[in-house]
Design an enzyme around this catalytic site. Structure first.
Site, mmCIF file in Angstrom:
data_model
loop_
_atom_site.group_PDB
_atom_site.id
_atom_site.type_symbol
_atom_site.label_atom_id
_atom_site.label_comp_id
_atom_site.label_asym_id
_atom_site.label_seq_id
_atom_site.Cartn_x
_atom_site.Cartn_y
_atom_site.Cartn_z
ATOM 1 N N LYS A 1 0.848 -1.194 0.000
ATOM 2 C CA LYS A 1 0.000 0.000 0.000
ATOM 3 C C LYS A 1 0.886 1.247 0.000
ATOM 4 O O LYS A 1 1.930 1.271 0.667
ATOM 5 C CB LYS A 1 -0.914 -0.022 1.231
ATOM 6 C CG LYS A 1 -1.953 1.093 1.261
ATOM 7 C CD LYS A 1 -2.872 0.964 2.467
ATOM 8 C CE LYS A 1 -3.940 2.032 2.518
ATOM 9 N NZ LYS A 1 -4.833 1.901 3.701
ATOM 10 N N SER B 1 -9.688 1.960 2.651
ATOM 11 C CA SER B 1 -8.797 2.662 1.761
ATOM 12 C C SER B 1 -7.765 1.764 1.061
ATOM 13 O O SER B 1 -7.178 2.192 0.076
ATOM 14 C CB SER B 1 -8.050 3.756 2.533
ATOM 15 O OG SER B 1 -7.270 3.201 3.561
ATOM 16 N N SER C 1 -9.981 -0.327 6.869
ATOM 17 C CA SER C 1 -9.390 -0.225 5.534
ATOM 18 C C SER C 1 -8.680 -1.459 5.000
ATOM 19 O O SER C 1 -8.301 -1.476 3.828
ATOM 20 C CB SER C 1 -8.424 0.950 5.487
ATOM 21 O OG SER C 1 -9.138 2.139 5.307
#
Ligand code: GLN
Length: 446
Positions: A52, A127, A151
């Protein structure tokens, strides 16, 4: 992996940065090392991983999907990246996300919308949407995400993959760009529960560089996967299956509970009475912490600096106005307001007290049950554009994940069938540092 990314990523849009050269070089270096006598094999030998984009990677752009950090290249690796390398995984690139991890659909990325591989008109969740989509599309073997209020789990649920949020403090946050430091946790997104156990094994553990890192012994996670859940006691919160939950999602969860029953586990309805206050408390606390953490983005130290400022204050103002997207600005304003003198007691302090009540709900329930089970999200993946104009609706998608984050306990999302042809996630929540039981329950069901 590289071939698959070339075939699919134009459609999916999971990667923000792909470094083929670096991936090939580290794979070749691994190969050479293994050919030497005594060359040891790491736990994640040769597995391609995507990270990420809010996790620091030395020499590889780390932008948090924000314009503010366009082209920003860190000079050090996060502890987790270092640990993955030590386990001989091969980092091939950085994955899309909502800007600074604020959001639940990937639509807040400043760069591109990631699409759900199951239906490209839908969001992958967020996210960590790029991480979940990349695993679901078979682009990487596994990915790392971060979870502040859902997330990792929510995008895993929307994309039909496994996502684990470890206990707060189990995995080092050193090198994770902070959103809300009292909630942020890094964790794996994988194709199955066994892979999640392996990745957790590689990344968990005390780190003196993270002041909230827990100094606990790391057990063997893989050996917990016995397939046995006979006699396991499961609490099912009625608040997670009430109003606002899509009936098809509820049915998928009920079917999963029948599977647990058939394996000899027992479940009962329970109550987590403060659930209804969780989202309000979270948005006060997370935004407050964010407003403080994001103060470091001033146009001087990191990332993009505005042109032609009149003076220093103007430099800050212009850089922040240009660098941050609308959701990030909304959170900074909410948080600054909640922390301002005169309002602090009414908002921030009050939210802290609510957080304690929520934590007590979990402590009480988990003293009587081995795990708590419910849906990960109230609905399957929604359409791109459907909720972006309505932040409050968007915030409600985290009703089942945010309370868990406030309590700091571990939870996993595993695929549990389909609702209208789209994946549903089953959330399994456990006691602090009892990832073994969470993984065992998830693996037996899967
Ligand atoms: N969707 C939630 C938010 O926007 C959770 C985000 C997260 O866990 N990083 O804050």
């Amino acid at each position: 992996s590289l071939r698959r990314i070339a075939q699919t990523d134009e459609r999916i849009g999971a990667f923000l940065t792909l470094d083929e050269e670096r991936a090939r070089q580290s794979a070749a270096a691994l190969d050479a090392r293994l050919r030497q006598p005594g060359g040891e094999q790491g736990l994640l030998l040769g597995l391609p991983v995507g990270i990420k984009d809010n996790i620091s990677t030395e020499g590889l752009a780390t932008t948090c999907a924000s314009r503010f950090l366009q082209g920003f290249t860190p000079i050090y690796d996060a502890t987790v990246v270092h640990k993955l390398a030590a386990a001989q995984a091969v980092t091939i690139g950085k994955l899309n996300m909502d800007e600074f991890a604020m959001g639940g659909s990937n639509e807040n990325s400043a760069y591109r919308a990631t699409r759900n591989p199951w239906d490209v008109t839908r969001v992958p969740g967020g996210s960590s949407g790029g991480s979940a989509a990349a695993v679901a599309a078979g682009q990487v073997y596994f990915a790392l995400g971060s979870d502040t209020g859902g997330s990792i789990r929510q995008p895993a649920s929307y994309c039909g993959v496994v996502g684990l949020k470890p206990t707060y403090g189990l995995v080092s946050r050193y090198g994770l760009v902070a959103f809300a430091s009292s909630l942020d946790q890094i964790g794996p997104i994988t194709k199955n529960v066994e892979d999640a156990a392996y990745v957790l094994q590689a990344i968990a553990g005390y780190d003196e560089r993270d002041s909230t890192s827990a100094n606990v012994d790391i057990p063997d996670y893989v050996s917990a996967l016995s397939g046995e859940v006979k006699g396991m006691r499961i609490g099912v919160p009625k608040e997670y299956l009430g109003a606002g939950i899509d009936p098809a999602v509820k049915e998928a969860v009920m079917e999963a509970l029948r599977v647990y029953e058939s394996m000899g586990a027992e479940w009962e309805e329970i109550s987590l009475p403060h659930t209804e206050y969780a989202i309000a408390a979270y948005y006060v606390l997370a935004s407050s912490e964010a407003s403080s953490n994001l103060a470091r983005f001033d146009g001087v130290r990191y990332g993009v600096r505005a042109d032609n400022p009149d003076n220093l204050i103007d430099l800050y103002r212009k850089s922040r106005s240009q660098g941050f997207g609308p959701e990030v600005k909304r959170r900074i304003m909410l948080g600054t307001y909640a922390l301002s003198s005169g309002y602090y007691d009414a908002y921030y302090l009050k939210a802290q007290k609510v957080r304690t009540l929520i934590k007590r709900d979990f402590d009480e329930a988990l003293s009587r049950y081995d795990v708590i089970i419910g849906p990960t999200a109230p609905t399957p993946a929604f359409r791109i554009g459907e909720q972006i104009g309505d932040p409050l609706t968007m915030y409600l998608n985290d009703i089942c994940t945010i309370p868990v984050s406030l309590a700091g306990v571990p939870a996993i999302s595993v695929p549990c069938g389909l609702a209208d042809g789209l994946p549903v996630g089953l959330q399994i929540i456990g006691k602090a540092f009892d990832e073994r039981t969470v993984l065992r329950a998830a693996h037996a069901y899967e």
